[in-house]
Design an enzyme around this catalytic site. Structure first.
Site, PDB file in Angstrom:
ATOM      1  N   CYS A   8       0.890  -1.286  -0.048  1.00  0.00           N
ATOM      2  CA  CYS A   8       0.012  -0.072   0.090  1.00  0.00           C
ATOM      3  C   CYS A   8       1.017   1.098   0.080  1.00  0.00           C
ATOM      4  O   CYS A   8       2.103   1.087  -0.557  1.00  0.00           O
ATOM      5  CB  CYS A   8      -0.892  -0.039   1.274  1.00  0.00           C
ATOM      6  SG  CYS A   8      -0.216  -0.020   2.876  1.00  0.00           S
ATOM      7  N   ASN A  11       2.397   1.467   4.209  1.00  0.00           N
ATOM      8  CA  ASN A  11       2.757   0.128   5.091  1.00  0.00           C
ATOM      9  C   ASN A  11       2.321   0.220   6.634  1.00  0.00           C
ATOM     10  O   ASN A  11       3.029  -0.411   7.223  1.00  0.00           O
ATOM     11  CB  ASN A  11       3.892  -0.244   4.789  1.00  0.00           C
ATOM     12  CG  ASN A  11       4.387  -1.684   5.290  1.00  0.00           C
ATOM     13  OD1 ASN A  11       5.454  -2.094   5.365  1.00  0.00           O
ATOM     14  ND2 ASN A  11       3.361  -2.647   5.064  1.00  0.00           N
ATOM     15  N   CYS A  13      -1.330   0.683   7.408  1.00  0.00           N
ATOM     16  CA  CYS A  13      -2.882   0.398   7.402  1.00  0.00           C
ATOM     17  C   CYS A  13      -3.230  -0.782   6.639  1.00  0.00           C
ATOM     18  O   CYS A  13      -3.459  -1.777   7.371  1.00  0.00           O
ATOM     19  CB  CYS A  13      -3.706   1.698   6.982  1.00  0.00           C
ATOM     20  SG  CYS A  13      -3.523   3.136   7.904  1.00  0.00           S
ATOM     21  N   ARG A  14      -3.395  -0.758   5.345  1.00  0.00           N
ATOM     22  CA  ARG A  14      -3.760  -1.804   4.486  1.00  0.00           C
ATOM     23  C   ARG A  14      -3.060  -2.713   4.440  1.00  0.00           C
ATOM     24  O   ARG A  14      -3.565  -3.980   4.533  1.00  0.00           O
ATOM     25  CB  ARG A  14      -4.580  -1.105   3.314  1.00  0.00           C
ATOM     26  CG  ARG A  14      -5.526  -0.201   3.434  1.00  0.00           C
ATOM     27  CD  ARG A  14      -5.641   0.560   2.283  1.00  0.00           C
ATOM     28  NE  ARG A  14      -4.693   1.476   1.974  1.00  0.00           N
ATOM     29  CZ  ARG A  14      -4.157   2.311   0.910  1.00  0.00           C
ATOM     30  NH1 ARG A  14      -5.243   2.025  -0.332  1.00  0.00           N
ATOM     31  NH2 ARG A  14      -3.318   2.919   0.615  1.00  0.00           N
ATOM     32  N   SER A  15      -1.816  -2.705   4.079  1.00  0.00           N
ATOM     33  CA  SER A  15      -0.906  -3.986   3.533  1.00  0.00           C
ATOM     34  C   SER A  15      -0.543  -4.762   4.708  1.00  0.00           C
ATOM     35  O   SER A  15      -0.382  -5.842   4.600  1.00  0.00           O
ATOM     36  CB  SER A  15       0.227  -3.636   2.845  1.00  0.00           C
ATOM     37  OG  SER A  15       1.009  -2.705   3.358  1.00  0.00           O
ATOM     38  N   ASP A 127      -8.139   3.680   1.099  1.00  0.00           N
ATOM     39  CA  ASP A 127      -7.368   4.174   2.018  1.00  0.00           C
ATOM     40  C   ASP A 127      -8.041   4.922   3.236  1.00  0.00           C
ATOM     41  O   ASP A 127      -8.917   5.780   3.081  1.00  0.00           O
ATOM     42  CB  ASP A 127      -6.426   5.263   1.353  1.00  0.00           C
ATOM     43  CG  ASP A 127      -5.209   5.740   2.222  1.00  0.00           C
ATOM     44  OD1 ASP A 127      -5.276   5.252   3.547  1.00  0.00           O
ATOM     45  OD2 ASP A 127      -4.413   6.576   1.821  1.00  0.00           O
TER      46      ASP A 127
HETATM   47  P1  4NP Z   1      -1.618   2.713   4.118  1.00  0.00           P
HETATM   48  O1  4NP Z   1      -2.419   4.065   4.644  1.00  0.00           O
HETATM   49  O2  4NP Z   1      -1.252   3.171   2.778  1.00  0.00           O
HETATM   50  O3  4NP Z   1      -2.901   2.059   4.007  1.00  0.00           O
HETATM   51  O4  4NP Z   1      -0.657   2.336   5.231  1.00  0.00           O
HETATM   52  C1  4NP Z   1      -1.772   5.356   4.770  1.00  0.00           C
HETATM   53  C2  4NP Z   1      -0.683   5.377   5.701  1.00  0.00           C
HETATM   54  C3  4NP Z   1      -0.274   6.815   5.788  1.00  0.00           C
HETATM   55  C4  4NP Z   1      -0.298   7.600   4.848  1.00  0.00           C
HETATM   56  C5  4NP Z   1      -1.229   7.527   3.646  1.00  0.00           C
HETATM   57  C6  4NP Z   1      -1.977   6.198   3.853  1.00  0.00           C
HETATM   58  N1  4NP Z   1       0.356   8.846   4.735  1.00  0.00           N
HETATM   59  O5  4NP Z   1       0.199   9.847   4.335  1.00  0.00           O
HETATM   60  O6  4NP Z   1       1.322   9.212   5.816  1.00  0.00           O
END
Ligand code: 4NP
Length: 155
Positions: A8, A11, A13-15, A127
């Site tokens: 994702c 790294n 939240c989702r992955s 997201d």
């Molecule tokens: P992820 O979510 O891609 O599912 O881990 C996010 C985590 C952090 C950010 C964006 C999305 N960020 O902008 O820091």
């Protein structure tokens, strides 16, 4: 056994949730084998961090313990994994830009390609980072659905 990498943006939240769900489902179906999987992000902001507290909390309520430490996608991942699974379309684009060859391009899939039933119509895992509790629940719903199919494919 197929080696699977979940990717994702951050790294956190989702992955890492997909990796944790996959590990637990795999263990339930293959008690004597260990899964070959990992997760990473296309971005570098959260390297070394545990998953977001909101995702860990939402996962714990469903019986998961997400303990992955964030890392960024690296070139060797394309050689090390058989399937590289992007959580959304932007992630897929960012992965493909970094893929060293056309052979590696073919390894890249969208997570929602594996979803079935009421989640078959989702084209990506939204997201949840800037969202609320409901968004984390939806991400986990989609992740649990897709991982059920992935576990069958990986074994
Ligand atoms: P992820 O979510 O891609 O599912 O881990 C996010 C985590 C952090 C950010 C964006 C999305 N960020 O902008 O820091």
């Amino acid at each position: 056994m197929k080696k699977i990498l979940f990717v994702c943006l951050g790294n956190i939240c989702r992955s890492p949730a997909a990796e944790g769900v996959f590990r637990k489902m795999f263990a339930a179906q293959n008690p004597t084998a260990s899964p070959s999987c990992d997760s990473c992000g296309t971005g570098d902001w959260h390297i070394g961090n545990l998953p977001d507290a909101r995702m860990r909390r939402a996962g714990a309520q469903r019986g998961y313990n997400f303990t992955h430490r964030a890392r960024q996608l690296r070139e060797s991942d394309f050689a090390d994994f058989d399937i590289i699974i992007a959580m959304d379309r932007d992630n897929r684009t960012d992965i493909l830009v970094r893929a060293p060859s056309e052979f590696d391009d073919k390894k890249v899939r969208l997570f929602t390609e594996f979803c079935t039933g009421k989640f078959a119509n989702f084209s990506e895992v939204p997201d949840p980072y800037y969202g609320g509790e409901k968004d984390f629940e939806l991400a986990l719903d989609i992740i649990e659905n897709g991982c059920a199919a992935l576990v069958r494919l990986a074994g």
